[in-house]
Enzyme design. Sequence first.
Site, PDB file in Angstrom:
ATOM      1  N   ASN A 187      -1.453   4.421  -8.281  1.00  0.00           N
ATOM      2  CA  ASN A 187      -2.267   4.088  -6.534  1.00  0.00           C
ATOM      3  C   ASN A 187      -2.044   2.824  -7.088  1.00  0.00           C
ATOM      4  O   ASN A 187      -2.406   2.010  -5.476  1.00  0.00           O
ATOM      5  CB  ASN A 187      -3.398   5.559  -6.539  1.00  0.00           C
TER       6      ASN A 187
ATOM      7  N   ALA B 230      -7.340   4.520 -12.345  1.00  0.00           N
ATOM      8  CA  ALA B 230      -8.512   6.055 -11.885  1.00  0.00           C
ATOM      9  C   ALA B 230      -8.421   6.755 -13.650  1.00  0.00           C
ATOM     10  O   ALA B 230      -9.284   7.473 -14.295  1.00  0.00           O
ATOM     11  CB  ALA B 230      -8.036   7.063 -11.026  1.00  0.00           C
TER      12      ALA B 230
ATOM     13  N   GLU C 275      -9.933  -5.334 -19.929  1.00  0.00           N
ATOM     14  CA  GLU C 275      -9.549  -4.430 -18.870  1.00  0.00           C
ATOM     15  C   GLU C 275     -10.267  -5.175 -17.635  1.00  0.00           C
ATOM     16  O   GLU C 275     -10.730  -5.813 -16.982  1.00  0.00           O
ATOM     17  CB  GLU C 275     -10.846  -2.973 -18.846  1.00  0.00           C
TER      18      GLU C 275
ATOM     19  N   HIS D  74     -10.603  -4.411 -13.152  1.00  0.00           N
ATOM     20  CA  HIS D  74     -10.476  -3.699 -12.146  1.00  0.00           C
ATOM     21  C   HIS D  74     -11.131  -4.910 -10.671  1.00  0.00           C
ATOM     22  O   HIS D  74     -11.654  -5.468 -10.847  1.00  0.00           O
ATOM     23  CB  HIS D  74     -11.578  -2.692 -11.795  1.00  0.00           C
TER      24      HIS D  74
ATOM     25  N   ARG E  38     -19.614   1.333  -6.505  1.00  0.00           N
ATOM     26  CA  ARG E  38     -19.433   2.901  -5.886  1.00  0.00           C
ATOM     27  C   ARG E  38     -19.712   4.053  -6.652  1.00  0.00           C
ATOM     28  O   ARG E  38     -20.668   4.454  -7.220  1.00  0.00           O
ATOM     29  CB  ARG E  38     -17.782   2.532  -5.752  1.00  0.00           C
TER      30      ARG E  38
HETATM   31  C1  DHK Z   1      -8.234   1.255  -9.211  1.00  0.00           C
HETATM   32  C2  DHK Z   1      -8.327   2.508  -8.470  1.00  0.00           C
HETATM   33  O1  DHK Z   1      -7.685   2.662  -8.850  1.00  0.00           O
HETATM   34  C3  DHK Z   1      -9.697   3.091  -9.434  1.00  0.00           C
HETATM   35  O2  DHK Z   1      -9.472   4.700  -9.183  1.00  0.00           O
HETATM   36  C4  DHK Z   1     -10.758   2.655  -9.481  1.00  0.00           C
HETATM   37  C5  DHK Z   1     -10.023   0.383  -9.811  1.00  0.00           C
HETATM   38  C6  DHK Z   1     -11.218   1.313  -9.500  1.00  0.00           C
HETATM   39  C7  DHK Z   1      -9.733  -0.723  -9.254  1.00  0.00           C
HETATM   40  O3  DHK Z   1     -11.099  -1.274  -8.721  1.00  0.00           O
HETATM   41  O4  DHK Z   1      -8.826  -1.362  -9.632  1.00  0.00           O
HETATM   42  O5  DHK Z   1     -11.952   3.229 -10.301  1.00  0.00           O
END
Ligand code: DHK
Length: 148
Positions: free
Chosen positions: A11, A77, A98, A100, A107
């Site tokens: 995504n 995810a 890592e 995010h 969240r």
């Molecule tokens: C990106 C995602 O697609 C989520 O599923 C994670 C992460 C968070 C981000 O914050 O980059 O929970």
Amino acid sequence: MTDILVLNGPNLNMLGKREPEIYGRETLEDIHARCRKRATGLGLGLEFRQSNHEGALVDWVQQAPEGFAGLLLNPGAYGHTSIALHDALKTLDIPVVEVHLSNVFAREAFRHHSYVSPVADGVVCGLGALGYALGLEALAARLAGERA
Ligand code: DHK
């Protein structure tokens, strides 16, 4: 040249359109450009990839040491679900950061656990696209022999 592999999970190809109030308005291509600029400034080469497929990410993680000195990973995810990614990361002898974009701890509870964090050297979260640049900086420092 020392090369860093940047991997993006499911995504993240939708960035820009996807919940911009959470993930920001920058597209993945914008983040790629930002990373390239930061990497150049740090004297690092950069390869930037995205996949929606867990197996593709596992393959890339496994192969990373063949061509790269460090790995920056936004598992999306899969960070919350993938024992396969956890196991693949465990085989690595290169530093892993890592990242995010969002603050996963602010969240839903299902985002609070990561299978990646225990096998990463460090985690950057909640700082948006800047987190990628900071992750690259941390990898550069680690590769230069600095310890956090
Ligand atoms: C990106 C995602 O697609 C989520 O599923 C994670 C992460 C968070 C981000 O914050 O980059 O929970």
